[in-house]
Motif scaffolding. Structure first.
Motif, short mmCIF file in Angstrom:
data_model
loop_
_atom_site.label_atom_id
_atom_site.label_comp_id
_atom_site.label_asym_id
_atom_site.label_seq_id
_atom_site.Cartn_x
_atom_site.Cartn_y
_atom_site.Cartn_z
N ALA A 250 0.98 -0.63 0.42
CA ALA A 250 0.53 -0.14 0.23
C ALA A 250 0.63 1.13 0.07
O ALA A 250 0.40 2.34 -1.00
N VAL A 251 2.24 0.84 0.65
CA VAL A 251 2.77 2.74 0.95
C VAL A 251 3.71 2.71 -0.34
O VAL A 251 3.58 3.98 -1.12
N ILE A 252 3.74 2.02 -1.34
CA ILE A 252 4.81 2.06 -2.73
C ILE A 252 3.68 1.88 -3.35
O ILE A 252 4.28 3.49 -3.85
N THR A 253 2.59 1.67 -3.57
CA THR A 253 1.92 2.05 -4.34
C THR A 253 2.21 3.98 -4.35
O THR A 253 1.29 4.47 -5.04
N LEU A 254 1.05 3.56 -3.14
CA LEU A 254 0.87 5.59 -2.27
C LEU A 254 2.03 6.25 -3.06
O LEU A 254 1.57 7.53 -4.02
N VAL A 255 3.28 6.40 -2.57
CA VAL A 255 4.31 7.16 -2.93
C VAL A 255 4.51 7.32 -4.19
O VAL A 255 4.58 8.51 -4.86
N ALA A 256 4.81 5.31 -5.38
CA ALA A 256 4.29 5.96 -6.50
C ALA A 256 3.81 6.81 -6.82
O ALA A 256 3.71 7.52 -8.43
N SER A 257 2.12 7.37 -6.24
CA SER A 257 1.20 7.96 -7.01
C SER A 257 1.27 8.84 -6.84
O SER A 257 0.57 10.41 -7.92
N LEU A 258 2.64 9.66 -6.09
CA LEU A 258 2.14 11.55 -6.07
C LEU A 258 2.64 12.56 -6.85
O LEU A 258 2.04 13.47 -7.65
N SER A 259 3.76 11.46 -7.76
CA SER A 259 4.20 12.12 -8.47
C SER A 259 2.52 12.73 -10.03
O SER A 259 2.27 13.91 -10.49
N PRO A 260 2.19 11.26 -10.44
CA PRO A 260 1.17 11.40 -11.17
C PRO A 260 -0.02 12.50 -10.48
O PRO A 260 -0.79 13.28 -11.56
N ILE A 261 -0.09 11.97 -8.96
CA ILE A 261 -1.34 12.97 -8.88
C ILE A 261 -0.52 14.62 -8.61
O ILE A 261 -1.92 15.39 -9.27
N LYS A 262 0.21 15.27 -8.57
CA LYS A 262 0.82 17.01 -8.38
C LYS A 262 0.42 17.00 -9.84
O LYS A 262 0.25 18.28 -10.29
N LYS A 263 0.94 16.16 -11.00
CA LYS A 263 1.48 16.45 -12.39
C LYS A 263 -0.64 16.76 -12.87
O LYS A 263 -0.59 17.51 -13.40
N THR A 264 -1.39 15.52 -11.49
CA THR A 264 -3.17 16.17 -12.32
C THR A 264 -3.74 17.32 -11.94
O THR A 264 -3.84 18.15 -12.26
N SER A 265 -3.01 17.95 -10.22
CA SER A 265 -3.56 18.72 -10.26
C SER A 265 -3.34 20.40 -10.84
O SER A 265 -4.03 21.25 -10.79
N ARG A 266 -2.52 20.10 -11.72
CA ARG A 266 -1.14 21.12 -12.46
C ARG A 266 -1.24 21.06 -14.01
O ARG A 266 -1.14 22.39 -14.38
N MET A 267 -2.17 19.96 -14.73
CA MET A 267 -2.29 20.01 -16.14
C MET A 267 -3.22 20.75 -16.53
O MET A 267 -4.07 21.69 -16.16
#
Lengths: 831, 226
Positions: free
Chosen positions: A805-822
């Protein structure tokens, strides 16, 4: 051609993260494969080097035992060996104490020889001093390590206590810390003139050890038999039984190789998924190539060229890294007693070629399927970018997956012994492959469940998040990666924990004494003198033979113990079925032997079988009367009565003495050390022995665990890559969500819920796959002739699950950040 | 009639590399409630930018946009998102449906995002599916539908929360002529029968003909034609 190569390299350069991921997977796989192949040779060399400190390059040595006819050995009896030997050298050896001060002394191994003979047996280089040409009188050569450790310089006088008297020796040279002077233990190794040592003993021309170096091609075993006939009552043996050392290391190498297979499997999966994306991305370019006349074969070759480039670069770097990995593993598993060992990195060109071949093979094989798939798409569809996505039924895949799962359960218990190792390992792999094949179906089920739970917990956004996971290839890939890495981690941690616990608890469970003493030449009088020491309650000497062949079989016992059946059971717990007392009585009544359960499984002996042991005084038939559960020495030993032991081997001295104390074992050890000052002996408390054993085994298993963590690191990069790919693919959908009124907060919440769900499903799948692998472990162990109780630690399962769970959450941080700025307009408007 | 959409001195500038490009200059337009307005202009003239600014998907460099009298520049993300959920429906050239959700689920997304219960919208869903003619396709996924059908799903999704304003960015740009005209007729019917305010960006004069008013955008400035 130049253009094509430029095109390939440019493609690799442009997608840096993906190139890094593919190369990282290949590099690690080939590096680990290289290290796993070469580790046996390196560990054997470590043992050989350690042994060579004492024996140099001799192939055979002859030395007296306590009950040998004489302490002095004549080399003249070996004249018949002149045609077969390079050298026959007689030397003197003794133990001494280096008196640093009135209350501090260091154990010293003294070799009395000439410089010429020393250079033949154990060549050494002088790094300080040169007065060795006239090596006579009370002079001494010491190693650089000791010189630096104790601040000894050329010209210093060194005080050695030999046989209770102190002698002064002049330091005439300091030797390079290699060979005899490597000094990997706490003992200081020194060379003094043979004449000087002889005069201390009050005699001239005496030898208490003979070293024999054989000519190339001369059979060592046969020569030993020939020499034995001339030296009855003396020990004639190989200084280092290379084959035995190799055999004991090879099981460790198998463990490393198994972990390498898992890492390679993970890499295969990651390269395969990466190439699926590469081929999709290259579609327009492939279309352009095809439209200007390139054949299918040409475009396939261009894509294969790319995978070949990854393989070649990865292979070259992997071999280089492999040397580093090999160094680290050897360093990790170097036992304390070899702490001074200088790692040499022994490998063969064929091992390196195999590692390079694996890298290229891994890359090419992983890319073949996606390339083949794309080559089947009609040119028109490629050029117009109008490829029809066929919604193929997955029934065959699910049936295949189910069959593999069933096989992984059925095969291990029924596989025949000869094929057990291969079939059990295959079952282990098929359980994870089967699970991955069933994943789409399982994920659909999970998603339905999560949709309901999330609606209650997080409202409708949670439900949308769950729906988004359906048929999402990136999510499926991430779950597969998590399943592979988590299950591997669970498997290796379980093996490691179980083995270490077994090793650690063995002594607590079985040994009922406090101190372990090894003293060459110890006998009943030694036992009596020990009993005089304050704090020693009871003692029990143990007779131990050299390796014993079982005539008519390919099996060999590492040793046979001659036990005093009246005392032994109160010192060692015998874990065995049947009436123990009656069995022990039988040992005294007839030539009978108790073997271990591990050896029973290995050799297939049964109670009542007669086995013929090749002992020092001939071949003797013993009846197998029982099997005890013991992991000591890998179960490769047997217990016989001391009566028959002495009669059949001629050995009268104890190899080791077990001591029970009624005072603190450390205090007793202090007393023993005082009593035997200046004599060779080794003494340790059971607690320290247990810790030493644990530490030695722990370093091996922790090295194997490191392989699993490396697989997990590859997995993390794979997951990050999948998220990046997924983000690119989903940009439009995510922008659409914003356009229909999803707030930034809702988008972030949805993506976190998605990745958490992926982590939960991946973690669960990993745990399930891990449990299936753990189910197979006892069968694989049994195939390797090793049994132990498998202890599944629930906290490992929980930690592994949370890790997912931690690995996927950490790995998804960058796409989440990109999504909110796209840029929404760009994402919505353009194809 | 009262203005449902107002733009006052609207400016939008993009920075492309080191160059600043003024896409919209001093735009002042009023759109009345129930109007069907078409925004036309050559490629790169700024017509889509104007539409997205009205929909709150982008922020103006300066100037004001009012929707039903409320100034959008003062709105926080949460309020702006609620406005898009409840008062604005978007239709795009490439439909922008979620491929792994079926027709019903795609349509109901704005309802879900608004935190409402799906069962309360069952009747509305049936009615909209009937209007767009997809009652028999409700369980199909987008990849099982034609382009026209996919755009109808997008229209249904834009209508489900009963917004007053529909913003359509080249709604027939990806469809063949016949299907395109069918979609335009559907939008026209919705405008006429449901009283929805529709603003579409289009290149097609024929499509623009379905509206009551045309706003021409050229070099970032507007001129109106009836």
């Amino acid at each position: 051609m130049k253009i094509i190569i430029k095109f390939i390299l440019k493609n690799m350069y442009e997608k840096k993260l993906r190139t890094f991921l593919i190369l990282f997977s290949i590099i690690l796989s080939s590096a680990l494969f290289f290290a796993a192949q070469a580790i046996t040779d390196n560990v054997v060399d470590m043992f050989l080097t350690d042994s060579k400190q004492f024996y140099g390059n001799a192939d055979i040595m002859v030395f007296p035992e306590t009950n040998s006819p004489s302490e002095n050995l004549k080399t003249s009896r070996l004249d018949f060996m002149s045609g077969k030997s390079e050298y026959v050298i007689g030397a003197l050896r003794t133990r001494a104490l280096y008196k640093r001060s009135s209350d501090e002394s260091v154990s010293v191994a003294v070799r009395g020889t000439t410089i010429e003979e020393m250079n033949i047996m154990c060549p050494f280089y002088v790094v300080g001093g040169s007065d060795i040409d006239s090596f006579s009188g009370r002079k001494i050569v010491i190693g650089k390590t000791s010189a630096e450790k104790y601040g000894i310089k050329i010209g210093d006088q060194v005080k050695l206590e030999i046989g209770g008297k102190v002698y002064r020796f002049l330091v005439c040279a300091i030797a390079q810390p290699d060979g005899y002077f490597a000094e990997s233990s706490t003992t200081m190794n020194v060379v003094v003139p043979k004449s000087a040592l002889s005069s201390i003993y009050g005699r001239t021309d005496v030898n208490n050890i003979i070293f024999i170096g054989l000519k190339d091609g001369v059979d060592v075993k046969q020569s030993i038999e020939e020499i034995k006939s001339g030296y009855r009552g003396y020990s004639v043996e190989e200084p280092v039984p290379v084959e035995d050392a190799r055999a004991s290391v090879e099981s460790m190498s198998v463990g490393f190789m198994m972990m390498t297979i898992v890492v390679a499997f993970m890499s295969l999966f990651i390269i395969y998924t990466s190439f699926k994306v590469i081929t999709l991305e290259r579609m327009p370019i492939i279309g352009t190539f095809r439209s200007v006349g390139a054949t299918k074969r040409t475009t396939n070759l261009v894509l294969l060229g790319e995978s070949l480039a990854y393989g070649i670069i990865g292979g070259a770097l992997g071999c280089a890294l492999g040397l580093g990995v090999l160094y680290l593993i050897t360093l990790f598993i170097t036992p304390n007693f070899s702490a001074g060992y200088v790692i040499k990195l022994i490998y063969t060109p064929s091992q390196m070629a195999a590692a390079f071949g694996l890298a290229v093979g891994l890359s090419v094989i992983s890319s073949v399927l996606p390339i083949r798939k794309i080559s089947k798409i009609p040119v028109k569809e490629i050029v117009l970018n109008a490829i029809e996505k066929k919604n193929r039924k997955k029934t065959a895949r699910y049936i295949g997956g189910l069959i593999l799962l069933v096989l992984s359960f059925i095969l291990p218990p029924i596989s025949p012994k000869q094929l057990a190792y291969v079939l059990d390992t295959a079952s282990m792999m098929s359980s994870i492959i089967g699970l991955i094949m069933l994943l789409p179906l399982l994920v659909t089920g999970f998603v339905k469940l999560f949709e309901k739970i999330y609606t209650v917990l997080f409202g409708n956004v949670g439900a949308i998040a769950a729906k988004n996971l359906r048929e999402n290839k990136s999510i499926l890939n991430n779950i597969s990666i998590l399943a592979i890495s988590i299950s591997t981690l669970i498997m290796i941690t379980t093996i490691s924990d179980s083995a270490l616990k077994e090793v650690a608890s063995f002594f607590t469970r079985s040994a009922r004494f406090d101190v372990w003493l090894i003293k060459p030449g110890a006998d009943r009088s030694t036992e009596q003198s020990l009993l005089a020491i304050d704090g020693i309650q009871q003692v029990c000497g143990s007779l131990e033979s050299n390796p014993v062949e079982i005539i008519g079989t390919d099996y060999k016992l590492s040793y046979v113990n001659g036990i005093d059946t009246s005392k032994y059971p109160s010192f060692y717990e015998l874990n065995m079925d049947g009436d123990k007392e009656a069995l022990l009585r039988s040992l005294d009544n007839e030539r009978s032997i108790i073997l271990t359960s591990i050896f029973r499984k290995k050799a297939g002996f049964n109670i009542g079988d007669n086995i013929t042991l090749k002992l020092d005084r001939g071949n003797f038939t013993y009846k197998v009367i029982g099997f005890q559960d013991s992991i000591l020495n890998g179960g490769g030993f047997g217990l016989i009565s001391d009566k028959y032991f002495k009669a059949d081997t001629g050995i009268q001295t104890y190899n080791e003495i077990y001591i029970k104390t009624d005072k603190s074992p450390d205090t007793v050890i202090g007393e023993i050390k005082n009593k035997y000052r200046g004599e060779p002996f080794d003494v340790i408390t059971m607690k320290d022995l247990e810790e030493q054993n644990y530490a030695a085994n722990a370093s091996i298993f922790r090295s194997m665990e490191a392989f699993a963590y490396l697989a997990m690191i590859i997995g993390i990069f794979g997951i990050i890559n999948n998220y990046v790919v997924s983000f690119i693919e989903r940009k439009r959908s995510l922008a659409m969500y914003r356009s229909i009124g999803m707030s930034r907060g809702q988008i972030v919440g949805m993506m976190i819920a998605e990745s958490a769900t992926c982590g939960i499903i991946g973690g669960s799948m990993g745990v399930i796959a891990g449990l299936m692998m753990v189910y197979t472990i006892p069968y694989v162990m049994e195939a390797m002739d090793f049994t132990m109780p498998i202890l599944l630690n629930p906290s490992v399962l929980i930690v592994s699950f949370l890790l997912g769970a931690v690995i996927t959450l950490v790995a998804s941080l960058s796409p989440i950040k990109k999504t909110s700025r796209m840029n929404l307009i760009e994402a919505l408007k353009y194809e | 009639m009262s203005a449902i959409i107002e733009s006052i001195d609207l400016h939008k500038t993009y920075t492309m590399g080191r160059v600043e490009v003024e896409v919209l200059k001093d735009i002042n337009i009023n759109i009345e409630k129930g109007e069907f307005v078409s925004i036309m202009g050559p490629s790169g003239s700024g017509k889509s930018t104007l539409l997205y600014l009205i929909g709150g998907l982008d922020k103006p460099t300066s100037g004001t946009i009012r929707i039903n009298g409320r100034e959008m520049s003062n709105m926080k993300d949460e309020e702006e998102s609620r406005l898009r959920r409840q008062e604005i429906g978007f239709i795009f050239q490439f439909y922008n449906l979620i491929p792994n959700l079926n027709v019903e689920e795609n349509i109901m997304l704005p309802v879900l995002l608004d935190g409402k219960k799906l069962k309360d919208y069952k009747k509305a869903l049936d009615e909209i599916l009937d209007i767009v003619g997809l009652s028999d396709r409700r369980r199909h996924t987008p990849r099982e539908l034609s382009g026209g059908q996919q755009q109808r799903v997008a229209i249904a999704r834009a209508l489900i929360n009963k917004p007053e304003i529909i913003l359509a960015d080249e709604p027939i740009g990806n469809l063949d002529t016949r299907t395109g005209m069918e979609v335009m007729k559907l939008l026209s019917d919705i405008n006429r029968e449901k009283g929805k305010t529709i603003i579409q960006v289009t290149h097609s004069k024929e499509s623009a003909g379905y509206g009551q008013r045309i706003i021409n955008v050229r070099d970032g400035k507007v001129s109106e034609a009836v």
